[in-house]
Write a protein that holds these residues in place. Structure first.
Motif, PDB file in Angstrom:
ATOM      1  N   TRP A  29       4.382   9.338  -8.062  1.00 51.86           N
ATOM      2  CA  TRP A  29       5.543   8.467  -7.817  1.00 51.86           C
ATOM      3  C   TRP A  29       5.346   7.098  -8.483  1.00 51.86           C
ATOM      4  CZ3 TRP A  29       5.663   4.092  -4.358  1.00 51.86           C
ATOM      5  CH2 TRP A  29       6.937   3.528  -4.228  1.00 51.86           C
ATOM      6  N   LEU A  30       4.170   6.487  -8.299  1.00 52.32           N
ATOM      7  CA  LEU A  30       3.923   5.174  -8.901  1.00 52.32           C
ATOM      8  C   LEU A  30       4.017   5.231 -10.424  1.00 52.32           C
ATOM      9  CD1 LEU A  30       1.061   3.690  -6.698  1.00 52.32           C
ATOM     10  CD2 LEU A  30       3.382   2.783  -6.969  1.00 52.32           C
TER      11      LEU A  30
ATOM     12  N   GLU B 259      -4.320   6.970  -2.010  1.00 54.87           N
ATOM     13  CA  GLU B 259      -3.918   5.627  -1.571  1.00 54.87           C
ATOM     14  C   GLU B 259      -4.028   4.624  -2.725  1.00 54.87           C
ATOM     15  OE1 GLU B 259      -5.142   3.524   2.399  1.00 54.87           O
ATOM     16  OE2 GLU B 259      -6.449   2.759   0.798  1.00 54.87           O
ATOM     17  N   PHE B 260      -2.963   3.840  -2.901  1.00 60.12           N
ATOM     18  CA  PHE B 260      -2.927   2.827  -3.957  1.00 60.12           C
ATOM     19  C   PHE B 260      -2.591   1.463  -3.355  1.00 60.12           C
ATOM     20  CE2 PHE B 260      -2.303   6.820  -6.013  1.00 60.12           C
ATOM     21  CZ  PHE B 260      -2.924   6.703  -7.254  1.00 60.12           C
ATOM     22  N   LEU B 261      -3.300   0.437  -3.833  1.00 58.18           N
ATOM     23  CA  LEU B 261      -3.047  -0.943  -3.403  1.00 58.18           C
ATOM     24  C   LEU B 261      -2.426  -1.704  -4.569  1.00 58.18           C
ATOM     25  CD1 LEU B 261      -3.525  -3.534  -1.588  1.00 58.18           C
ATOM     26  CD2 LEU B 261      -5.791  -3.671  -2.666  1.00 58.18           C
TER      27      LEU B 261
ATOM     28  N   LEU C  52      10.778  -0.951  -4.372  1.00 59.32           N
ATOM     29  CA  LEU C  52       9.972   0.270  -4.261  1.00 59.32           C
ATOM     30  C   LEU C  52      10.448   1.123  -3.086  1.00 59.32           C
ATOM     31  CD1 LEU C  52       6.457  -1.221  -5.055  1.00 59.32           C
ATOM     32  CD2 LEU C  52       7.725   0.413  -6.456  1.00 59.32           C
ATOM     33  N   GLU C  53      10.774   0.466  -1.990  1.00 57.85           N
ATOM     34  CA  GLU C  53      11.233   1.185  -0.805  1.00 57.85           C
ATOM     35  C   GLU C  53      12.537   1.937  -1.121  1.00 57.85           C
ATOM     36  OE1 GLU C  53       9.467   1.549   1.862  1.00 57.85           O
ATOM     37  OE2 GLU C  53      10.998   2.551   3.075  1.00 57.85           O
ATOM     38  N   ARG C  54      13.399   1.305  -1.910  1.00 57.05           N
ATOM     39  CA  ARG C  54      14.673   1.918  -2.292  1.00 57.05           C
ATOM     40  C   ARG C  54      14.442   3.172  -3.146  1.00 57.05           C
ATOM     41  NH1 ARG C  54      17.258  -2.682  -3.693  1.00 57.05           N
ATOM     42  NH2 ARG C  54      17.362  -2.436  -5.933  1.00 57.05           N
ATOM     43  N   HIS C  55      13.377   3.157  -3.926  1.00 53.37           N
ATOM     44  CA  HIS C  55      13.095   4.278  -4.830  1.00 53.37           C
ATOM     45  C   HIS C  55      12.040   5.233  -4.266  1.00 53.37           C
ATOM     46  CE1 HIS C  55      14.901   1.322  -7.601  1.00 53.37           C
ATOM     47  NE2 HIS C  55      15.356   2.375  -8.232  1.00 53.37           N
ATOM     48  N   ARG C  56      11.651   5.020  -3.028  1.00 54.04           N
ATOM     49  CA  ARG C  56      10.524   5.753  -2.460  1.00 54.04           C
ATOM     50  C   ARG C  56      10.868   7.230  -2.250  1.00 54.04           C
ATOM     51  NH1 ARG C  56       8.939   6.848   2.775  1.00 54.04           N
ATOM     52  NH2 ARG C  56      10.670   5.637   3.631  1.00 54.04           N
ATOM     53  N   ALA C  57       9.896   8.074  -2.593  1.00 54.72           N
ATOM     54  CA  ALA C  57      10.043   9.501  -2.290  1.00 54.72           C
ATOM     55  C   ALA C  57       9.751   9.707  -0.805  1.00 54.72           C
ATOM     56  CB  ALA C  57       9.058  10.307  -3.144  1.00 54.72           C
ATOM     57  N   ASN C  58      10.325  10.768  -0.228  1.00 51.72           N
ATOM     58  CA  ASN C  58      10.242  10.966   1.217  1.00 51.72           C
ATOM     59  C   ASN C  58       8.850  11.317   1.718  1.00 51.72           C
ATOM     60  OD1 ASN C  58      12.840  10.355   1.982  1.00 51.72           O
ATOM     61  ND2 ASN C  58      13.586  12.382   1.359  1.00 51.72           N
ATOM     62  N   ASP C  59       8.039  11.916   0.844  1.00 54.08           N
ATOM     63  CA  ASP C  59       6.752  12.417   1.327  1.00 54.08           C
ATOM     64  C   ASP C  59       5.618  11.402   1.159  1.00 54.08           C
ATOM     65  OD1 ASP C  59       6.944  12.537  -1.376  1.00 54.08           O
ATOM     66  OD2 ASP C  59       5.942  14.475  -1.587  1.00 54.08           O
ATOM     67  N   LEU C  60       5.965  10.113   1.020  1.00 53.90           N
ATOM     68  CA  LEU C  60       4.884   9.134   0.984  1.00 53.90           C
ATOM     69  C   LEU C  60       5.263   7.893   1.771  1.00 53.90           C
ATOM     70  CD1 LEU C  60       5.576   6.731  -1.367  1.00 53.90           C
ATOM     71  CD2 LEU C  60       5.384   8.769  -2.773  1.00 53.90           C
ATOM     72  N   ALA C  61       4.232   7.122   2.144  1.00 52.21           N
ATOM     73  CA  ALA C  61       4.447   5.930   2.962  1.00 52.21           C
ATOM     74  C   ALA C  61       4.196   4.694   2.116  1.00 52.21           C
ATOM     75  CB  ALA C  61       3.502   5.948   4.161  1.00 52.21           C
ATOM     76  N   LEU C  62       5.018   3.680   2.351  1.00 51.07           N
ATOM     77  CA  LEU C  62       4.831   2.404   1.659  1.00 51.07           C
ATOM     78  C   LEU C  62       4.821   1.314   2.717  1.00 51.07           C
ATOM     79  CD1 LEU C  62       4.797   1.026  -1.201  1.00 51.07           C
ATOM     80  CD2 LEU C  62       7.243   0.637  -0.846  1.00 51.07           C
TER      81      LEU C  62
ATOM     82  N   VAL D 186       0.844  -1.192   0.000  1.00 46.76           N
ATOM     83  CA  VAL D 186       0.000   0.000   0.000  1.00 46.76           C
ATOM     84  C   VAL D 186       0.882   1.246   0.000  1.00 46.76           C
ATOM     85  CG1 VAL D 186      -1.782   1.296   1.242  1.00 46.76           C
ATOM     86  CG2 VAL D 186      -1.861  -1.205   1.216  1.00 46.76           C
ATOM     87  N   ALA D 187       0.639   2.122  -0.979  1.00 45.33           N
ATOM     88  CA  ALA D 187       1.370   3.397  -1.068  1.00 45.33           C
ATOM     89  C   ALA D 187       0.389   4.516  -0.749  1.00 45.33           C
ATOM     90  CB  ALA D 187       1.955   3.583  -2.459  1.00 45.33           C
ATOM     91  N   THR D 188       0.765   5.394   0.190  1.00 45.64           N
ATOM     92  CA  THR D 188      -0.122   6.465   0.635  1.00 45.64           C
ATOM     93  C   THR D 188       0.616   7.804   0.643  1.00 45.64           C
ATOM     94  OG1 THR D 188      -0.775   4.809   2.262  1.00 45.64           O
ATOM     95  CG2 THR D 188      -1.942   6.876   2.342  1.00 45.64           C
TER      96      THR D 188
END
Lengths: 369, 125
Positions: A72-73, A114-116, A131-141, A63-65
């Motif tokens: 980002w996705l 929110e994306f599933l 995905l975590e490695r490429h994650r932007a700081n302003d979102l939660a995974l 889940v990306a929020t």
């Protein structure tokens, strides 16, 4: 026959139910899963004619929020998430920098921010780490895979089944859409999708509810001819439709253009991982193509890694193969050199040193009459 | 699981019925249940010679191909052509109509080295 060891094998919350029903359990990635209950043929026909239920609790849920989650996705995945309205989903790919396929998955927009992501069991940890490695700081995974059980309920009688379970006040969502029944006091997500070519849904629920939901579905489905179905029928059903299986037909060595799945790649997007390679592949063409094929004679069924020949020259290798229960004939998919990829091309499959004739076909291999 | 008393068995789940100097061979009820729906059988050639434990036939289910081994040394003298049209006989009648081939044994003493029903029952328990 290899004995199944319990060591290091993950069990879904339905493991006990499968054993109780007499399923034959096999290792599948890190998991121990039912390959069949009554028999692959019987289960396959139940899904084509009535309805069948599969345990898909092993599949991963990420889940990306966040306000930028969609943007980002769009840089992580090949399809265009900007086209997703809340409550809809799309098939898409997660690629590496060289355009190779890490995973194929379905992404749903479950809320404006929110994306599933529903991903393959064997790739869940890898997808999450990537995905975590490429994650932007302003979102939660978050990796919610352990929180959810899941069932795929597939077949022409799925609507009847859901009416008897949920009553008339709940409509199934349209194709590729997802509904959350939380508003109706049920912890249940229903997505109108599947991997069989039949009408159907995939439902997700808290792990603790798994046995209850499974038994309710089997109980209410009894009058409709329901069968519990294993990985065996899941494979024959998807292969008749030419839906790819990651790890067999898809891998980091192949890109979606080669796999004939460019429809799920939006090259108009200015930026996503793997884009440059895919633009090149689209412009210059790829050396190989993934194609479906069908055997001509009643010979042995094709299998993964069998070589594919034309006029005495090897042109490729099969990635999937089985006996199609619907067609009662050998079918498969293979990567073949692009000049030989046209539907109608006569080929041969080498099976234990002997060549058997087949034909390259169009998708899908099975069409409902 | 059915394990008839009058047959001999291998660790690789073939059964043998001794018929004079011949050995009729098939796969066990346990093996067919593990393989599930048999959809194709590659029969050996008549006249083919084989060592004991030599790979001699192939049984294919929807899921996979499995090798079948000769339980004893000998020569193939008969094959079950009915399996070409109806491979599922292996599932429905593994010890009867589902037999696969007959070997003329080089030495009938060889069957004595196979498992009896009690030993095979123990092996699959």
């Amino acid at each position: 026959m290899t004995p199944v060891s319990d060591a290091a094998q993950k069990k879904t919350p339905l493991y006990e139910e499968h054993v109780r029903l007499g399923a034959k359990m096999i290792p599948f990635g890190n998991w121990i899963m039912p390959v069949q209950y009554s028999g692959i043929m019987d289960e396959h026909q139940a899904v084509r004619k009535n309805v069948g239920v599969f345990d898909i609790s092993h599949m991963g849920q990420l889940v990306a929020t966040g306000p930028t989650a969609g943007v980002w996705l769009n840089e992580m995945l090949t399809n265009n998430t900007q086209k997703l309205e809340v409550g809809t989903g799309q098939y898409t790919f997660l690629l590496n920098e060289s355009g190779g396929i890490i995973d194929d998955l379905i992404v749903y927009r479950t809320a404006p921010e929110e994306f599933l992501l529903v991903v393959n069991a064997s790739r869940t940890d890898e997808d999450f780490a990537w995905l975590e490695r490429h994650r932007a700081n302003d979102l939660a995974l978050s990796n919610r895979s352990a929180d959810y059980g899941g069932l795929a309920i597939q077949g022409p009688r799925v609507v009847d089944l859901f009416q008897s379970i949920l009553g008339d006040d709940v409509d199934l969502p349209p194709r590729n859409a997802i509904v959350d029944l939380a508003a109706k006091g049920k912890e249940l997500l229903i997505a109108r999708t599947g991997y069989t070519g039949e009408d159907g849904v995939e439902v997700f629920f808290p792990t603790k509810d798994a046995a209850m939901v499974w038994n309710e579905v089997l109980d209410k489905g009894k009058a409709l001819g329901i069968r519990p179905c294993g990985l065996g029928a899941r494979d024959t059903l998807r292969l008749e439709m030419c839906y790819p299986l990651n790890g067999s037909d898809l891998s980091p060595e192949h890109n979606p253009i080669e796999a004939g799945l460019g429809f799920f790649v939006d090259l108009k997007k200015p930026k996503f991982i793997g884009r440059e390679e895919l633009v090149k592949a689209k412009e210059t063409g790829t050396a190989n193509r993934l194609v479906p094929f069908r055997m001509k004679s009643k010979g042995p069924p094709p299998r993964p890694h069998y070589s594919v020949w034309r006029d005495g020259e090897q042109i490729g290798e099969a990635t999937s193969g089985t006996l199609s229960p619907s067609l009662n004939q050998g079918i498969g998919m293979a990567y073949v050199a692009a000049p030989h990829a046209r539907a109608g091309t006569e080929i041969e499959i080498e099976i234990r040193g002997q060549k058997f004739p087949g034909t390259i076909e169009k998708k899908p291999l099975y069409k409902k009459s | 699981m059915n394990v008839p008393d009058d047959l001999f068995y291998t660790e690789s789940h073939e059964w043998v019925r001794q018929e004079g100097e011949n050995a009729r061979v098939g796969i066990t009820d346990h093996a067919q249940a593990e393989l599930t729906d048999v959809v194709y059988v590659e029969l050996p050639k008549i006249g083919a010679q084989t060592e004991a434990r030599g790979q001699i036939a192939v049984v294919e289910s929807v899921k996979a191909a499995s090798d079948i081994y000769a339980p004893v040394k000998g020569t193939v003298v008969e094959v079950n052509k009915a399996l070409e049209g109806n491979p599922a006989l292996i599932n429905t009648d593994p010890f009867g109509e589902g037999w696969i081939f007959v070997l003329k044994m080089d030495s009938t003493d060889d069957v004595k080295r196979l498992k009896d029903a009690a030993a095979y029952r123990k092996a699959i328990a």
